[in-house]
Design a protein around this motif. Structure first.
Motif, PDB file in Angstrom:
ATOM      1  N   ARG A 105     -18.416   2.853  -0.023  1.00 29.63           N
ATOM      2  CA  ARG A 105     -18.219   1.540   0.594  1.00 29.63           C
ATOM      3  C   ARG A 105     -17.514   0.566  -0.338  1.00 29.63           C
ATOM      4  NH1 ARG A 105     -18.810   4.263   4.189  1.00 29.63           N
ATOM      5  NH2 ARG A 105     -20.273   4.174   5.946  1.00 29.63           N
ATOM      6  N   HIS A 106     -16.856   1.106  -1.366  1.00 22.63           N
ATOM      7  CA  HIS A 106     -16.180   0.228  -2.319  1.00 22.63           C
ATOM      8  C   HIS A 106     -14.841   0.843  -2.698  1.00 22.63           C
ATOM      9  CE1 HIS A 106     -15.271  -1.791  -6.168  1.00 22.63           C
ATOM     10  NE2 HIS A 106     -15.956  -2.795  -5.671  1.00 22.63           N
ATOM     11  N   LEU A 107     -13.792   0.014  -2.677  1.00 22.07           N
ATOM     12  CA  LEU A 107     -12.425   0.469  -2.937  1.00 22.07           C
ATOM     13  C   LEU A 107     -11.718  -0.499  -3.869  1.00 22.07           C
ATOM     14  CD1 LEU A 107      -9.587   1.832  -2.242  1.00 22.07           C
ATOM     15  CD2 LEU A 107      -9.518   0.233  -0.307  1.00 22.07           C
ATOM     16  N   VAL A 108     -10.988   0.058  -4.841  1.00 24.43           N
ATOM     17  CA  VAL A 108     -10.044  -0.716  -5.647  1.00 24.43           C
ATOM     18  C   VAL A 108      -8.662  -0.119  -5.419  1.00 24.43           C
ATOM     19  CG1 VAL A 108      -9.356  -1.463  -7.950  1.00 24.43           C
ATOM     20  CG2 VAL A 108     -11.786  -1.228  -7.396  1.00 24.43           C
ATOM     21  N   TYR A 109      -7.734  -0.957  -4.977  1.00 25.35           N
ATOM     22  CA  TYR A 109      -6.374  -0.531  -4.666  1.00 25.35           C
ATOM     23  C   TYR A 109      -5.410  -1.167  -5.652  1.00 25.35           C
ATOM     24  CZ  TYR A 109      -1.933  -0.416  -1.999  1.00 25.35           C
ATOM     25  OH  TYR A 109      -0.628  -0.252  -1.597  1.00 25.35           O
ATOM     26  N   THR A 110      -4.612  -0.345  -6.337  1.00 24.79           N
ATOM     27  CA  THR A 110      -3.602  -0.891  -7.247  1.00 24.79           C
ATOM     28  C   THR A 110      -2.361  -1.243  -6.438  1.00 24.79           C
ATOM     29  OG1 THR A 110      -2.935   1.365  -7.849  1.00 24.79           O
ATOM     30  CG2 THR A 110      -4.463   0.225  -9.332  1.00 24.79           C
ATOM     31  N   SER A 111      -2.309  -2.487  -6.023  1.00 27.73           N
ATOM     32  CA  SER A 111      -1.162  -3.017  -5.295  1.00 27.73           C
ATOM     33  C   SER A 111      -0.138  -3.524  -6.305  1.00 27.73           C
ATOM     34  CB  SER A 111      -1.624  -4.120  -4.341  1.00 27.73           C
ATOM     35  OG  SER A 111      -0.550  -4.586  -3.546  1.00 27.73           O
ATOM     36  N   SER A 112       0.677  -4.472  -5.922  1.00 21.84           N
ATOM     37  CA  SER A 112       1.762  -4.946  -6.791  1.00 21.84           C
ATOM     38  C   SER A 112       2.139  -6.368  -6.418  1.00 21.84           C
ATOM     39  CB  SER A 112       2.982  -4.028  -6.632  1.00 21.84           C
ATOM     40  OG  SER A 112       4.125  -4.578  -7.258  1.00 21.84           O
ATOM     41  N   MET A 113       2.605  -7.137  -7.413  1.00 21.30           N
ATOM     42  CA  MET A 113       3.157  -8.456  -7.114  1.00 21.30           C
ATOM     43  C   MET A 113       4.468  -8.340  -6.346  1.00 21.30           C
ATOM     44  SD  MET A 113       1.125 -10.885  -7.908  1.00 21.30           S
ATOM     45  CE  MET A 113       2.162 -12.356  -7.883  1.00 21.30           C
ATOM     46  N   SER A 114       4.963  -7.110  -6.187  1.00 20.10           N
ATOM     47  CA  SER A 114       6.146  -6.883  -5.366  1.00 20.10           C
ATOM     48  C   SER A 114       5.878  -7.136  -3.890  1.00 20.10           C
ATOM     49  CB  SER A 114       6.664  -5.454  -5.551  1.00 20.10           C
ATOM     50  OG  SER A 114       7.143  -5.263  -6.860  1.00 20.10           O
ATOM     51  N   VAL A 115       4.623  -7.438  -3.512  1.00 18.03           N
ATOM     52  CA  VAL A 115       4.353  -7.831  -2.124  1.00 18.03           C
ATOM     53  C   VAL A 115       5.040  -9.160  -1.813  1.00 18.03           C
ATOM     54  CG1 VAL A 115       2.169  -6.593  -1.999  1.00 18.03           C
ATOM     55  CG2 VAL A 115       2.179  -9.003  -2.703  1.00 18.03           C
ATOM     56  N   TYR A 116       5.462  -9.886  -2.871  1.00 17.45           N
ATOM     57  CA  TYR A 116       6.238 -11.112  -2.688  1.00 17.45           C
ATOM     58  C   TYR A 116       7.701 -10.847  -3.036  1.00 17.45           C
ATOM     59  CZ  TYR A 116       1.806 -13.642  -2.515  1.00 17.45           C
ATOM     60  OH  TYR A 116       0.558 -14.090  -2.174  1.00 17.45           O
ATOM     61  N   ARG A 117       8.588 -11.630  -2.435  1.00 20.96           N
ATOM     62  CA  ARG A 117       9.982 -11.587  -2.834  1.00 20.96           C
ATOM     63  C   ARG A 117      10.103 -12.130  -4.257  1.00 20.96           C
ATOM     64  NH1 ARG A 117      13.427 -13.629   2.473  1.00 20.96           N
ATOM     65  NH2 ARG A 117      12.286 -12.377   4.010  1.00 20.96           N
ATOM     66  N   TYR A 118      11.286 -12.008  -4.839  1.00 23.19           N
ATOM     67  CA  TYR A 118      11.484 -12.486  -6.211  1.00 23.19           C
ATOM     68  C   TYR A 118      11.010 -13.934  -6.322  1.00 23.19           C
ATOM     69  CZ  TYR A 118      13.558 -12.884 -10.778  1.00 23.19           C
ATOM     70  OH  TYR A 118      13.729 -13.058 -12.132  1.00 23.19           O
ATOM     71  N   PRO A 119      10.323 -14.317  -7.401  1.00 24.14           N
ATOM     72  CA  PRO A 119       9.711 -15.638  -7.519  1.00 24.14           C
ATOM     73  C   PRO A 119      10.654 -16.792  -7.200  1.00 24.14           C
ATOM     74  CG  PRO A 119       9.076 -14.280  -9.366  1.00 24.14           C
ATOM     75  CD  PRO A 119      10.104 -13.505  -8.590  1.00 24.14           C
ATOM     76  N   LEU A 120      10.136 -17.770  -6.502  1.00 28.00           N
ATOM     77  CA  LEU A 120      10.928 -18.935  -6.126  1.00 28.00           C
ATOM     78  C   LEU A 120      11.425 -19.676  -7.358  1.00 28.00           C
ATOM     79  CD1 LEU A 120       8.752 -20.342  -3.207  1.00 28.00           C
ATOM     80  CD2 LEU A 120      10.890 -19.070  -3.042  1.00 28.00           C
ATOM     81  N   GLY A 160      -0.177  -1.483   2.638  1.00 28.97           N
ATOM     82  CA  GLY A 160      -1.370  -0.872   2.056  1.00 28.97           C
ATOM     83  C   GLY A 160      -2.516  -1.867   1.970  1.00 28.97           C
ATOM     84  N   GLU A 161      -2.192  -3.100   1.601  1.00 30.61           N
ATOM     85  CA  GLU A 161      -3.223  -4.143   1.571  1.00 30.61           C
ATOM     86  C   GLU A 161      -3.791  -4.391   2.967  1.00 30.61           C
ATOM     87  OE1 GLU A 161      -1.910  -7.698  -0.303  1.00 30.61           O
ATOM     88  OE2 GLU A 161      -1.595  -6.761  -2.268  1.00 30.61           O
ATOM     89  N   ALA A 162      -2.929  -4.325   3.982  1.00 29.11           N
ATOM     90  CA  ALA A 162      -3.395  -4.520   5.352  1.00 29.11           C
ATOM     91  C   ALA A 162      -4.365  -3.412   5.769  1.00 29.11           C
ATOM     92  CB  ALA A 162      -2.209  -4.567   6.313  1.00 29.11           C
ATOM     93  N   VAL A 163      -4.101  -2.175   5.333  1.00 26.68           N
ATOM     94  CA  VAL A 163      -5.020  -1.076   5.619  1.00 26.68           C
ATOM     95  C   VAL A 163      -6.357  -1.310   4.916  1.00 26.68           C
ATOM     96  CG1 VAL A 163      -5.397   1.417   5.413  1.00 26.68           C
ATOM     97  CG2 VAL A 163      -3.132   0.551   5.986  1.00 26.68           C
ATOM     98  N   CYS A 164      -6.306  -1.843   3.698  1.00 25.09           N
ATOM     99  CA  CYS A 164      -7.541  -2.175   2.979  1.00 25.09           C
ATOM    100  C   CYS A 164      -8.330  -3.249   3.723  1.00 25.09           C
ATOM    101  CB  CYS A 164      -7.215  -2.664   1.572  1.00 25.09           C
ATOM    102  SG  CYS A 164      -6.547  -1.414   0.462  1.00 25.09           S
TER     103      CYS A 164
END
Length: 254
Positions: A105-120, A160-164
Motif C-alpha cells: 500500500r506504499h509506492l515511491v515513484y522516481t518522476s522528473s522535473m521534466s514534467v514541466y516545460r523548460y523553466p520560465l 506516470g504521476e497520474a497513474v500514481c
C-alpha cells in the motif's frame, strides 16, 4: 524495510541501489540483468507488465519503488517515445495492480522535473559560461502548479504521476512522486555540462536519501516533491521536501 524495486538495473537505479541496499532488504525486478550486482540484493529478470510475477515478488514487502523507464537509445524516435509511454502508463498500472494484490500500500515513484516545460524566464547558456544571475537559469513552478510538458519524456513522466494518483484514489495507496533532476553517480560528481545542468543536478546519495525519506512518509495518499541538488533554490523551491520529508541535499551543487 523489505522493498520491491522495479527498474533498478537502469542508469539511475544502478547508481542509487547501492545506497538503498545499505539500509533495506531489496528485491529487484528488471527486464535486464544487472551490470554490477549489489551484494545482498535479490535480482529477478522479468516484465513489469506481468501482474502475477509482480504480485509474487511483492509478497512480504513493505513498499514498491518504481524506477523503470524507456530506453535512451533512439531518443526522440517514435519507437522510443512509445516505449517510455508504455512503461509509464500500462506498465505502471500493471505493476501497481500486482503490488496491491500482494498487499503493498506504499509506492515511491522516481518522476522528473521534466514534467514541466523548460523553466520560465530561462535560457541555457553555453557550457563554459556560467549564468550571471539567477534569472538567466529560469525557475520551475512549485508543486502546486499542474505539469505541462509536451515532449514525449515529460509527457510520460506526468502520465506516470497520474497513474500514481489513480492508485491512491482507487486502491488506497500512499503514492509519493519524486521529481528528480539529473541524478549523477559518485564517479561523475559534481556533474559537468551546461550551467543549467550543473545547477540542478542531484547526487545519487541525495536521490537515495530522498527515496528513504519518502519511504518513511505514510498515511498521506498521493503527493509530489521537487528533488534537486540546488540547495540555494536558484531554480526551484525545495521547501515542501524539507517540510514534509525532512529532506535537503547533502551534496549541494556549486
Amino acid at each position: 524495510m523489505r522493498l520491491l524495486v522495479v527498474g533498478a538495473c537502469g542508469t539511475v537505479g544502478s547508481m542509487v541501489l547501492p545506497h538503498l541496499a545499505r539500509a533495506h532488504e531489496i528485491r529487484v525486478l528488471d527486464l535486464v540483468e544487472p551490470r554490477a550486482p549489489v551484494e545482498g540484493v535479490e535480482y529477478h529478470t522479468g516484465d513489469l507488465h506481468d501482474v502475477d510475477l509482480v504480485a509474487a515478488l511483492a509478497e512480504g514487502t513493505g513498499s514498491l519503488v518504481f524506477m523503470a523507464m524507456g530506453p535512451a537509445r533512439g531518443w526522440g524516435s517514435p519507437a522510443t517515445a512509445r516505449a517510455h509511454l508504455d512503461v509509464a502508463v500500462p506498465g505502471m498500472y500493471a505493476t501497481l495492480t500486482g503490488a496491491r494484490r500482494a498487499g503493498v500500500r506504499h509506492l515511491v515513484y522516481t518522476s522528473s522535473m521534466s514534467v514541466y516545460r523548460y523553466p520560465l524566464g530561462g535560457r541555457e547558456p553555453p557550457p563554459d559560461q556560467p549564468p550571471p544571475d539567477d534569472q538567466r537559469l529560469g525557475r520551475y513552478p512549485d508543486e502546486s502548479v499542474p505539469p505541462d510538458a509536451t515532449d514525449f519524456y515529460g509527457l510520460a513522466k506526468r502520465l506516470g504521476e497520474a497513474v500514481c494518483r489513480n492508485a491512491a484514489i482507487e486502491g488506497g495507496m500512499d503514492a509519493l512522486c519524486l521529481r528528480l533532476c539529473f541524478p549523477t553517480g559518485e564517479a561523475d560528481w559534481p556533474r559537468q555540462g551546461t550551467a543549467f545542468q550543473r545547477a540542478i543536478a542531484t547526487s545519487a546519495r541525495d536521490v537515495a536519501a530522498a527515496i528513504d525519506a519518502a519511504l518513511a512518509r505514510r498515511g498521506h495518499g498521493f503527493d509530489v516533491y521537487s528533488i534537486s541538488g540546488d540547495a540555494r533554490e536558484r531554480t526551484m523551491s525545495l521547501a515542501k521536501a524539507k517540510r514534509e520529508l525532512g529532506w535537503a541535499p547533502r551534496d549541494p551543487t556549486p
